[in-house]
Design a protein around this motif. Structure first.
Motif, PDB file in Angstrom:
ATOM      1  N   HIS A  40       0.812  -1.218   0.000  1.00  0.00           N
ATOM      2  CA  HIS A  40       0.000   0.000   0.000  1.00  0.00           C
ATOM      3  C   HIS A  40       0.849   1.275   0.000  1.00  0.00           C
ATOM      4  O   HIS A  40       0.288   2.373  -0.032  1.00  0.00           O
ATOM      5  CB  HIS A  40      -0.897   0.031   1.239  1.00  0.00           C
ATOM      6  N   LEU A  41       2.161   1.156   0.062  1.00  0.00           N
ATOM      7  CA  LEU A  41       3.002   2.316   0.316  1.00  0.00           C
ATOM      8  C   LEU A  41       3.425   3.051  -0.943  1.00  0.00           C
ATOM      9  O   LEU A  41       3.818   2.442  -1.931  1.00  0.00           O
ATOM     10  CB  LEU A  41       4.253   1.899   1.094  1.00  0.00           C
ATOM     11  N   VAL A  42       3.382   4.378  -0.858  1.00  0.00           N
ATOM     12  CA  VAL A  42       3.908   5.217  -1.927  1.00  0.00           C
ATOM     13  C   VAL A  42       5.436   5.168  -1.916  1.00  0.00           C
ATOM     14  O   VAL A  42       6.079   5.094  -2.958  1.00  0.00           O
ATOM     15  CB  VAL A  42       3.421   6.672  -1.755  1.00  0.00           C
ATOM     16  N   ASP A  43       6.034   5.175  -0.719  1.00  0.00           N
ATOM     17  CA  ASP A  43       7.495   5.228  -0.568  1.00  0.00           C
ATOM     18  C   ASP A  43       7.970   4.100   0.355  1.00  0.00           C
ATOM     19  O   ASP A  43       8.240   4.326   1.530  1.00  0.00           O
ATOM     20  CB  ASP A  43       7.893   6.592  -0.004  1.00  0.00           C
ATOM     21  N   PRO A  44       8.059   2.867  -0.156  1.00  0.00           N
ATOM     22  CA  PRO A  44       8.483   1.760   0.699  1.00  0.00           C
ATOM     23  C   PRO A  44       9.928   1.867   1.160  1.00  0.00           C
ATOM     24  O   PRO A  44      10.287   1.316   2.208  1.00  0.00           O
ATOM     25  CB  PRO A  44       8.264   0.524  -0.186  1.00  0.00           C
ATOM     26  N   ASP A  45      10.784   2.578   0.412  1.00  0.00           N
ATOM     27  CA  ASP A  45      12.179   2.734   0.823  1.00  0.00           C
ATOM     28  C   ASP A  45      12.271   3.468   2.165  1.00  0.00           C
ATOM     29  O   ASP A  45      12.952   3.021   3.092  1.00  0.00           O
ATOM     30  CB  ASP A  45      12.961   3.506  -0.239  1.00  0.00           C
ATOM     31  N   SER A  46      11.576   4.608   2.273  1.00  0.00           N
ATOM     32  CA  SER A  46      11.581   5.366   3.526  1.00  0.00           C
ATOM     33  C   SER A  46      10.922   4.572   4.651  1.00  0.00           C
ATOM     34  O   SER A  46      11.333   4.674   5.813  1.00  0.00           O
ATOM     35  CB  SER A  46      10.868   6.703   3.348  1.00  0.00           C
ATOM     36  N   ALA A  47       9.903   3.773   4.311  1.00  0.00           N
ATOM     37  CA  ALA A  47       9.230   2.959   5.328  1.00  0.00           C
ATOM     38  C   ALA A  47      10.190   1.939   5.931  1.00  0.00           C
ATOM     39  O   ALA A  47      10.258   1.778   7.158  1.00  0.00           O
ATOM     40  CB  ALA A  47       8.024   2.255   4.715  1.00  0.00           C
ATOM     41  N   LEU A  48      10.954   1.258   5.098  1.00  0.00           N
ATOM     42  CA  LEU A  48      11.911   0.282   5.622  1.00  0.00           C
ATOM     43  C   LEU A  48      13.026   0.969   6.403  1.00  0.00           C
ATOM     44  O   LEU A  48      13.521   0.428   7.401  1.00  0.00           O
ATOM     45  CB  LEU A  48      12.485  -0.557   4.481  1.00  0.00           C
ATOM     46  N   ASP A  49      13.425   2.172   5.987  1.00  0.00           N
ATOM     47  CA  ASP A  49      14.400   2.932   6.774  1.00  0.00           C
ATOM     48  C   ASP A  49      13.865   3.214   8.175  1.00  0.00           C
ATOM     49  O   ASP A  49      14.597   3.119   9.172  1.00  0.00           O
ATOM     50  CB  ASP A  49      14.715   4.265   6.088  1.00  0.00           C
ATOM     51  N   GLU A  50      12.574   3.558   8.249  1.00  0.00           N
ATOM     52  CA  GLU A  50      11.970   3.861   9.545  1.00  0.00           C
ATOM     53  C   GLU A  50      11.846   2.606  10.405  1.00  0.00           C
ATOM     54  O   GLU A  50      12.078   2.639  11.620  1.00  0.00           O
ATOM     55  CB  GLU A  50      10.611   4.522   9.328  1.00  0.00           C
ATOM     56  N   LEU A  51      11.487   1.484   9.787  1.00  0.00           N
ATOM     57  CA  LEU A  51      11.425   0.230  10.544  1.00  0.00           C
ATOM     58  C   LEU A  51      12.804  -0.151  11.062  1.00  0.00           C
ATOM     59  O   LEU A  51      12.943  -0.632  12.197  1.00  0.00           O
ATOM     60  CB  LEU A  51      10.860  -0.893   9.676  1.00  0.00           C
ATOM     61  N   ARG A  52      13.806   0.036  10.254  1.00  0.00           N
ATOM     62  CA  ARG A  52      15.173  -0.278  10.685  1.00  0.00           C
ATOM     63  C   ARG A  52      15.592   0.633  11.837  1.00  0.00           C
ATOM     64  O   ARG A  52      16.295   0.211  12.755  1.00  0.00           O
ATOM     65  CB  ARG A  52      16.132  -0.123   9.505  1.00  0.00           C
ATOM     66  N   ARG A  53      15.148   1.881  11.813  1.00  0.00           N
ATOM     67  CA  ARG A  53      15.483   2.823  12.887  1.00  0.00           C
ATOM     68  C   ARG A  53      14.915   2.372  14.224  1.00  0.00           C
ATOM     69  O   ARG A  53      15.599   2.418  15.260  1.00  0.00           O
ATOM     70  CB  ARG A  53      14.963   4.232  12.543  1.00  0.00           C
TER      71      ARG A  53
END
Length: 242
Positions: free
Chosen positions: A119-132
Motif C-alpha cells: 500500500h506504500l507510496v514510498d516503501p524505501d523510507s518505510a523500511l528505513d523507519e522500521l530499521r530505525r
C-alpha cells in the motif's frame, strides 16, 4: 498504515468501507514464525510493534502465540485504531515517514508488518523507519501478496490482469474480484528478498501462506502451493536488522 499519502489516498484509507483486515491463516503462520524467533517471554517481555495494525484482527489471532510479550498496534488511520482498541491493549497513531513513528530508535524487539508494504507510496523510507526503531538483530515479520502466485502466472499468460493488482481506486478492471483495497505495489519472492537486503536487513526465511479470497474449490491447490513460497498466494518473510 501509509507513507506520505496524497490527499486522495488519505481519504481512501480513512473510508470505513475499505477493508483493514486479512485472513487468519496468514496471521497465524506469521505469528508462529515470530513466536519461534522470540521464544518464551522471560522476565523482560519483548516489545512487538504491529505496524499498520488495521482493525487489530491479526494481533487477536496472534495473541495466544505471543503470550507474555507486549504487542503495540500502530496505524495512521484513526478509524482503524478505534476498531483495533477492542483487540489490543495499546495502540499508537503514527506514519511511516522518516522519523514519523513516535518511537525511539532501537526501541522494538520485533515488528509485524502485515499486508502493508503493498500500500506504500514510498516503501524505501518505510523500511528505513522500521530499521530505525528496531534494535540491532531485531526481527521483521513481513507479509505481502505475491505477484507470482500460481494463478497469477496463468492469468498473465492469458493476458488477464493479476489478482491483487489494481489500476484504479474506484473499481476493479481487467481481473477477477470486486473489492478495491488500495494496492500500489506488488512483489515476487526474489524482488522482496533483494529489496530487504538492500535496505539493511538479513533475510532469514521466506515462507508461503494461503489467500482467504481464493474460490473454495481451488483452496486445496492454494494450500499445496505454500510448500513452494515463490508460487504461494502470500509471501511471509522473516528478516533481521543488521
Amino acid at each position: 498504515m501509509t507513507s506520505t499519502l496524497p490527499a486522495g489516498l488519505r481519504d481512501f484509507y480513512e473510508d470505513p468501507a475499505v477493508p483493514v483486515a486479512s485472513g487468519d491463516a496468514r496471521s497465524l503462520r506469521q505469528a508462529r514464525m515470530l513466536a519461534d524467533a522470540l521464544g518464551p517471554a522471560g522476565a523482560t517481555p519483548a516489545v512487538v510493534l504491529d505496524i499498520g495494525c488495521g482493525d487489530g484482527s491479526a494481533a487477536r489471532a496472534a495473541a495466544p502465540l505471543l503470550a507474555g510479550h507486549r504487542v503495540i498496534g500502530v496505524d495512521w488511520s484513526q478509524d482503524a485504531l478505534r476498531r483495533a482498541q477492542s483487540h489490543m491493549s495499546y495502540v499508537v497513531r503514527g506514519e511511516l515517514t522518516d522519523g514519523g513513528l513516535p518511537l525511539a530508535a532501537g526501541s522494538a524487539d520485533a515488528v509485524l508488518f502485515s499486508e502493508v508494504i503493498e500500500h506504500l507510496v514510498d516503501p524505501d523510507s518505510a523500511l528505513d523507519e522500521l530499521r530505525r526503531i528496531l534494535r540491532p538483530g531485531g526481527h521483521l515479520m513481513l507479509s505481502t501478496p505475491n505477484l507470482a502466485a500460481w494463478y497469477n502466472r496463468a492469468l498473465l499468460l492469458a493476458g488477464v490482469q493479476p489478482v491483487f493488482s489494481e489500476v484504479s481506486l474506484r473499481g476493479i478492471h481487467g481481473r477477477p474480484g470486486k473489492e478495491v483495497v488500495g494496492h500500489l505495489r506488488l512483489y515476487t519472492a526474489r524482488a522482496l528478498r533483494e529489496f530487504l537486503t538492500a535496505s539493511g536487513f538479513e533475510v532469514v526465511r521466506v515462507a508461503g501462506a494461503p489467500f482467504h479470497g481464493v474460490p473454495k474449490p481451488l483452496r486445496p491447490f492454494d494450500r499445496l502451493a505454500c510448500a513452494r513460497p515463490s508460487a504461494a498466494s502470500i509471501l511471509l518473510v522473516h528478516a533481521r536488522r543488521t
